[in-house]
Design a protein around this motif. Structure first.
Motif, PDB file in Angstrom:
ATOM      1  N   PRO A 140       0.761  -1.178  -0.103  1.00 23.29           N
ATOM      2  CA  PRO A 140       0.003  -0.049  -0.040  1.00 23.29           C
ATOM      3  C   PRO A 140       0.729   1.064  -0.052  1.00 23.29           C
ATOM      4  O   PRO A 140       0.447   2.049  -0.549  1.00 23.29           O
ATOM      5  N   SER A 141       2.071   1.255   0.824  1.00 24.48           N
ATOM      6  CA  SER A 141       2.788   2.375   0.631  1.00 24.48           C
ATOM      7  C   SER A 141       3.525   2.882  -0.635  1.00 24.48           C
ATOM      8  O   SER A 141       3.866   4.033  -0.679  1.00 24.48           O
ATOM      9  N   ARG A 142       3.415   1.817  -1.612  1.00 27.76           N
ATOM     10  CA  ARG A 142       4.083   2.244  -2.577  1.00 27.76           C
ATOM     11  C   ARG A 142       2.868   2.529  -4.079  1.00 27.76           C
ATOM     12  O   ARG A 142       3.605   2.698  -4.886  1.00 27.76           O
ATOM     13  N   TYR A 143       1.841   2.617  -3.518  1.00 31.00           N
ATOM     14  CA  TYR A 143       0.838   2.980  -4.641  1.00 31.00           C
ATOM     15  C   TYR A 143       0.838   4.254  -5.398  1.00 31.00           C
ATOM     16  O   TYR A 143       0.535   4.515  -6.436  1.00 31.00           O
ATOM     17  N   GLY A 144       1.689   5.155  -4.828  1.00 34.31           N
ATOM     18  CA  GLY A 144       1.916   6.556  -5.234  1.00 34.31           C
ATOM     19  C   GLY A 144       2.857   6.375  -6.549  1.00 34.31           C
ATOM     20  O   GLY A 144       2.770   7.289  -7.323  1.00 34.31           O
ATOM     21  N   GLU A 145       3.551   5.091  -6.671  1.00 33.07           N
ATOM     22  CA  GLU A 145       4.407   4.794  -7.848  1.00 33.07           C
ATOM     23  C   GLU A 145       3.710   4.338  -9.052  1.00 33.07           C
ATOM     24  O   GLU A 145       4.036   4.428 -10.159  1.00 33.07           O
ATOM     25  N   LEU A 146       2.332   4.113  -8.746  1.00 31.86           N
ATOM     26  CA  LEU A 146       1.411   3.842  -9.854  1.00 31.86           C
ATOM     27  C   LEU A 146       0.939   4.665 -10.816  1.00 31.86           C
ATOM     28  O   LEU A 146       0.603   4.506 -11.881  1.00 31.86           O
ATOM     29  N   GLY A 147       0.656   5.695 -10.142  1.00 33.65           N
ATOM     30  CA  GLY A 147       0.111   6.881 -10.816  1.00 33.65           C
ATOM     31  C   GLY A 147      -1.286   7.124 -10.644  1.00 33.65           C
ATOM     32  O   GLY A 147      -2.080   6.530 -11.395  1.00 33.65           O
ATOM     33  N   VAL A 148      -1.813   7.478  -9.542  1.00 33.66           N
ATOM     34  CA  VAL A 148      -3.363   7.851  -9.553  1.00 33.66           C
ATOM     35  C   VAL A 148      -3.786   9.129 -10.095  1.00 33.66           C
ATOM     36  O   VAL A 148      -3.258  10.106 -10.325  1.00 33.66           O
ATOM     37  N   TYR A 149      -5.043   8.914 -10.896  1.00 31.94           N
ATOM     38  CA  TYR A 149      -5.586   9.603 -11.905  1.00 31.94           C
ATOM     39  C   TYR A 149      -7.005   9.841 -11.575  1.00 31.94           C
ATOM     40  O   TYR A 149      -7.823   8.941 -11.178  1.00 31.94           O
ATOM     41  N   LYS A 150      -7.359  11.077 -11.863  1.00 30.32           N
ATOM     42  CA  LYS A 150      -8.976  11.241 -11.905  1.00 30.32           C
ATOM     43  C   LYS A 150      -9.555  11.405 -13.129  1.00 30.32           C
ATOM     44  O   LYS A 150      -9.215  12.424 -13.724  1.00 30.32           O
ATOM     45  N   PRO A 151     -10.286  10.529 -13.602  1.00 30.98           N
ATOM     46  CA  PRO A 151     -10.836  10.505 -14.979  1.00 30.98           C
ATOM     47  C   PRO A 151     -11.841  11.888 -15.099  1.00 30.98           C
ATOM     48  O   PRO A 151     -12.505  11.974 -14.246  1.00 30.98           O
ATOM     49  N   ALA A 152     -12.031  12.106 -16.167  1.00 27.86           N
ATOM     50  CA  ALA A 152     -13.092  13.329 -16.587  1.00 27.86           C
ATOM     51  C   ALA A 152     -14.432  12.647 -16.291  1.00 27.86           C
ATOM     52  O   ALA A 152     -14.775  11.455 -16.576  1.00 27.86           O
ATOM     53  N   GLY A 153     -15.118  13.252 -15.411  1.00 27.66           N
ATOM     54  CA  GLY A 153     -16.559  12.832 -15.049  1.00 27.66           C
ATOM     55  C   GLY A 153     -16.580  12.106 -13.787  1.00 27.66           C
ATOM     56  O   GLY A 153     -17.752  11.653 -13.458  1.00 27.66           O
ATOM     57  N   MET A 154     -15.278  11.724 -13.126  1.00 28.20           N
ATOM     58  CA  MET A 154     -15.509  11.265 -11.877  1.00 28.20           C
ATOM     59  C   MET A 154     -16.039  12.017 -11.041  1.00 28.20           C
ATOM     60  O   MET A 154     -15.388  12.947 -10.745  1.00 28.20           O
ATOM     61  N   GLN A 155     -17.134  11.560 -10.232  1.00 28.36           N
ATOM     62  CA  GLN A 155     -17.476  12.493  -9.062  1.00 28.36           C
ATOM     63  C   GLN A 155     -16.945  12.486  -7.672  1.00 28.36           C
ATOM     64  O   GLN A 155     -17.054  13.390  -7.215  1.00 28.36           O
ATOM     65  N   CYS A 156     -16.655  11.360  -7.509  1.00 28.01           N
ATOM     66  CA  CYS A 156     -15.905  11.005  -6.032  1.00 28.01           C
ATOM     67  C   CYS A 156     -14.406  11.619  -6.167  1.00 28.01           C
ATOM     68  O   CYS A 156     -13.985  11.915  -7.269  1.00 28.01           O
ATOM     69  N   PRO A 157     -14.052  12.247  -5.107  1.00 30.38           N
ATOM     70  CA  PRO A 157     -12.737  12.698  -4.943  1.00 30.38           C
ATOM     71  C   PRO A 157     -11.640  11.694  -5.194  1.00 30.38           C
ATOM     72  O   PRO A 157     -11.801  10.834  -4.971  1.00 30.38           O
ATOM     73  N   LEU A 158     -10.595  12.255  -5.577  1.00 29.11           N
ATOM     74  CA  LEU A 158      -9.443  11.395  -5.874  1.00 29.11           C
ATOM     75  C   LEU A 158      -9.061  10.800  -4.540  1.00 29.11           C
ATOM     76  O   LEU A 158      -8.712  11.346  -3.554  1.00 29.11           O
ATOM     77  N   PRO A 159      -8.889   9.450  -4.687  1.00 26.44           N
ATOM     78  CA  PRO A 159      -8.556   8.739  -3.413  1.00 26.44           C
ATOM     79  C   PRO A 159      -6.982   8.905  -2.966  1.00 26.44           C
ATOM     80  O   PRO A 159      -5.943   9.207  -3.700  1.00 26.44           O
ATOM     81  N   GLN A 160      -6.782   8.771  -1.751  1.00 27.48           N
ATOM     82  CA  GLN A 160      -5.524   8.617  -1.369  1.00 27.48           C
ATOM     83  C   GLN A 160      -5.322   7.172  -1.441  1.00 27.48           C
ATOM     84  O   GLN A 160      -5.656   6.379  -0.364  1.00 27.48           O
ATOM     85  N   PRO A 161      -4.393   6.662  -2.038  1.00 30.07           N
ATOM     86  CA  PRO A 161      -4.402   5.137  -2.289  1.00 30.07           C
ATOM     87  C   PRO A 161      -3.942   4.227  -1.048  1.00 30.07           C
ATOM     88  O   PRO A 161      -4.591   3.520  -1.220  1.00 30.07           O
ATOM     89  N   GLU A 162      -3.043   4.522  -0.444  1.00 34.13           N
ATOM     90  CA  GLU A 162      -2.629   3.764   0.668  1.00 34.13           C
ATOM     91  C   GLU A 162      -3.903   3.666   1.489  1.00 34.13           C
ATOM     92  O   GLU A 162      -4.327   2.374   1.956  1.00 34.13           O
ATOM     93  N   SER A 163      -4.533   4.797   1.862  1.00 36.12           N
ATOM     94  CA  SER A 163      -5.631   4.647   2.750  1.00 36.12           C
ATOM     95  C   SER A 163      -6.901   4.000   2.180  1.00 36.12           C
ATOM     96  O   SER A 163      -7.456   3.221   3.005  1.00 36.12           O
ATOM     97  N   ALA A 164      -7.133   4.292   0.940  1.00 39.94           N
ATOM     98  CA  ALA A 164      -8.401   3.603   0.331  1.00 39.94           C
ATOM     99  C   ALA A 164      -8.278   2.059   0.148  1.00 39.94           C
ATOM    100  O   ALA A 164      -9.151   1.396   0.415  1.00 39.94           O
ATOM    101  N   LEU A 165      -6.899   1.453  -0.238  1.00 45.85           N
ATOM    102  CA  LEU A 165      -6.950   0.164  -0.186  1.00 45.85           C
ATOM    103  C   LEU A 165      -6.760  -0.720   1.018  1.00 45.85           C
ATOM    104  O   LEU A 165      -7.521  -1.426   1.036  1.00 45.85           O
ATOM    105  N   LYS A 166      -6.331   0.162   2.043  1.00 41.67           N
ATOM    106  CA  LYS A 166      -6.423  -0.270   3.421  1.00 41.67           C
ATOM    107  C   LYS A 166      -7.867  -0.440   3.821  1.00 41.67           C
ATOM    108  O   LYS A 166      -8.501  -1.350   4.602  1.00 41.67           O
ATOM    109  N   GLN A 167      -8.549   0.418   3.516  1.00 43.49           N
ATOM    110  CA  GLN A 167     -10.163   0.432   3.778  1.00 43.49           C
ATOM    111  C   GLN A 167     -10.912  -0.557   3.288  1.00 43.49           C
ATOM    112  O   GLN A 167     -11.721  -1.421   3.794  1.00 43.49           O
ATOM    113  N   THR A 168     -10.246  -0.758   1.738  1.00 43.00           N
ATOM    114  CA  THR A 168     -11.098  -1.968   0.995  1.00 43.00           C
ATOM    115  C   THR A 168     -10.824  -3.381   1.732  1.00 43.00           C
ATOM    116  O   THR A 168     -11.495  -4.332   1.636  1.00 43.00           O
TER     117      THR A 168
END
Length: 256
Positions: A140-168
């Motif tokens: 989870p701590s390395r997810y920033g290396e993957l390139g987090v992206y917010k697609p056009a039309g995405m309604q929800c906020p851009l996730p913090q990847p480490e926190s989001a993955l741990k929640q899932t």
């Protein structure tokens, strides 16, 4: 909306003859992704449809997927909904409802970065999938290396990847979060720069002890970032060493 469709599959949904639909758009830009055309497409419109081109998949309107489900419902036993990231798609609820109306089991593939959207499905008896497959890319701590992206039309906020993955991961670990029984599995591609021994240990520490954890080999050649096509995959010996490490922590682990 244009989507990808595999009309019949024996491998996408274990123990079931299934169709697989691939919804456009993603909130990650994994450099080794082999489905860049779909991942980079509009969430609401999908890839540009191209005909007679060996360089492009032949995408179809989603209405043709509905027609396929209805036509083949007596033969199919499941529908796999993948992406891209399926939880981003406005078409997802209708697709699930159509599949369930046809008495097909629904398997949802997700990257785990939209825990609220997944929780909403798991708590809704009409939309709850029968199976969730979570792609765990790396620690989870390395997810920033993957390139987090917010697609056009995405309604929800851009996730913090480490926190989001741990929640899932926490969500899927507690069966009380499901409105009914849901099968779960976890998958990791053995990409050498991203998945090493330390990463496997970090992932394992977050999985349920009885998790079903499957590994797949990295296959360069059509990576989203062309530079990654030069990366040497793990040898079979190296792969087996990593699998054995994972098995010391999660017993039900194998190479798929």
């Amino acid at each position: 909306m244009y989507v990808g469709l595999q009309k019949t599959s024996l491998v996408n949904y274990s123990r079931r003859l299934a169709a697989a639909v691939f919804l456009p758009g993603c909130n990650l830009r994994c450099p080794y992704c082999y489905n860049g055309e779909l991942v980079c497409a509009s969430v609401s419109e999908g890839p540009v449809k191209k005909r007679n081109s060996s360089e492009s998949n032949d995408y179809i309107p989603i209405e043709q997927v509905y027609e396929h489900i209805e036509k083949r419902k007596a033969i199919l036993r499941g529908l796999v909904i993948s992406g891209g990231e399926a939880l981003l798609s406005p078409a997802l609820p209708e697709l699930i409802l159509r599949a369930k109306k046809a008495n097909l089991a629904v398997k949802l593939d997700t990257n785990g970065l939209l825990p609220d959207a997944l929780s909403t499905l798991l708590c809704d008896k009409a939309l709850c999938p029968d199976m969730v497959a979570l792609d765990v890319k790396t620690s989870p701590s390395r997810y920033g290396e993957l390139g987090v992206y917010k697609p056009a039309g995405m309604q929800c906020p851009l996730p913090q990847p480490e926190s989001a993955l741990k929640q899932t991961l926490m969500l899927l670990s507690d069966k009380k979060n499901f409105c009914r029984p849901v099968e779960t599995e976890y998958r990791t591609v053995l990409v050498p720069p991203l998945v090493q021994a330390a990463d496997i240990s970090a992932i394992a520490s977050l999985l349920p002890f009885d998790a079903a954890w499957f590994f797949a080999p990295f296959l360069p050649g059509n990576c989203l970032n062309p530079a990654w096509n030069t990366i040497r995959p793990y040898t079979m010996e190296e792969t087996e060493t990593l699998i054995r490490l994972a098995q010391t922590k999660i017993k039900n682990t194998s190479l798929r």
